[in-house]
Write an enzyme that holds these catalytic residues in place. Structure first.
Site, PDB file in Angstrom:
ATOM      1  N   GLY A  45       0.801  -1.216   0.000  1.00 12.73           N
ATOM      2  CA  GLY A  45       0.000   0.000   0.000  1.00 12.73           C
ATOM      3  C   GLY A  45       0.833   1.264   0.000  1.00 12.73           C
ATOM      4  O   GLY A  45       0.413   2.297  -0.515  1.00 12.73           O
ATOM      5  N   GLU A 105       1.634   1.817  -3.557  1.00 11.14           N
ATOM      6  CA  GLU A 105       0.411   2.250  -4.228  1.00 11.14           C
ATOM      7  C   GLU A 105       0.081   3.699  -3.906  1.00 11.14           C
ATOM      8  O   GLU A 105      -0.415   4.438  -4.766  1.00 11.14           O
ATOM      9  CB  GLU A 105      -0.744   1.330  -3.826  1.00 11.14           C
ATOM     10  N   GLU A 112       2.418  -8.219  -2.422  1.00  9.86           N
ATOM     11  CA  GLU A 112       1.176  -8.888  -2.037  1.00  9.86           C
ATOM     12  C   GLU A 112       1.118 -10.345  -2.472  1.00  9.86           C
ATOM     13  O   GLU A 112       0.494 -11.185  -1.815  1.00  9.86           O
ATOM     14  CB  GLU A 112      -0.027  -8.126  -2.615  1.00  9.86           C
TER      15      GLU A 112
END
Length: 255
Positions: free
Chosen positions: A106, A109, A129
């Site tokens: 994240g 991201e 992930e």
């Protein structure tokens, strides 16, 4: 608060503050969305820096929090997760990510939601992930592929391997690599320079590029043309052209 917004001289710094690794739990995700929306609304925020501090940008989601969630819970939560990051990506002002240490999962991201990424020479970025039996869920499969191309994105997503700053620069994942002690300073300087620019033209440029990437070339040209013509109704356009004619290029003072 796990995320804070500080504003000075037209630059809003969205500061992640959840030590030790700035893990992006649900509360942090929701707060991030709130502050992105606040930065969008506020006239005194003309450019934005996303910053995790001197040691780490964000090491990813809170795995312990996610571990107890079942399918039904994640069906509900995944939309809110994406909405938090999309709120950052849609701030209609220049946004720079100042990346130190880890920007994984994240965290990577979130960095992808910025317009440019300035990384420390000690930074590591990646989408790990797959090592959890998952895929990126906060925009990684989409924004990463659009930024570096599908083949390079698949390599990073399929393997889950982290990349150091120099490889990230080669891939196009980051735009500049600087000494760790200078990351925030350089990111703030980039934002401050644009904070003094023509706000509506910068918004038009950002939305034209971002929207154009999601459509065909003819539609993209229409988006560009409409923004281009619309800016002829603004005070900034009058200021910029008058200054160019009277004083030469690059000397306009925009309000």
């Amino acid at each position: 608060m796990t995320v804070n917004l500080e504003v000075a001289d037209g630059v809003g710094t969205i500061r992640l503050d959840r030590p030790p690794m700035n893990a992006l739990d649900i509360a942090t995700q929701d707060r991030l969305r709130e502050l992105a929306e606040e930065a969008t609304r506020r006239d005194d925020v003309r450019a934005v820096v996303i910053w995790g501090g001197e040691k780490v940008f964000a090491a990813g989601a809170d795995i312990k929090e996610m571990q107890v969630m079942d399918h039904a819970a994640m069906v509900v939560r995944s939309k809110a997760l994406q909405d938090s990051f999309t709120a950052v990506a849609r701030i209609p002002k220049p946004v720079v990510a100042a990346i130190t240490g880890y920007a994984l999962g994240g965290g990577c991201e979130l960095a992808l939601c910025a317009d440019i990424r300035i990384a420390a020479d000690n930074a590591k970025l990646g989408q790990p992930e797959i090592l959890l039996g998952l895929i990126p869920g906060a925009g990684g499969t989409q924004r990463l592929a659009r930024l570096v191309g599908p083949s390079k994105a698949k390599d990073l997503i399929f393997t889950g391997r982290p990349v150091k700053a120099d490889e990230a620069l080669t891939l196009g994942l980051v735009d500049r690599v600087v000494p760790a002690a200078e990351v925030y300073e350089q990111a703030h300087a980039w934002a401050a320079r644009l904070a003094a620019g023509p706000a509506l033209a910068l918004r038009a440029a950002k939305e034209s590029v971002d929207a154009g990437l999601e459509t065909d070339i003819d539609t993209g040209l229409t988006i560009e043309r409409n923004w281009f013509a619309g800016l002829f109704a603004t005070e900034d356009r009058e200021t910029g052209m008058r200054s160019f004619v009277e004083e030469g290029p690059g000397k306009a003072k925009f309000r």
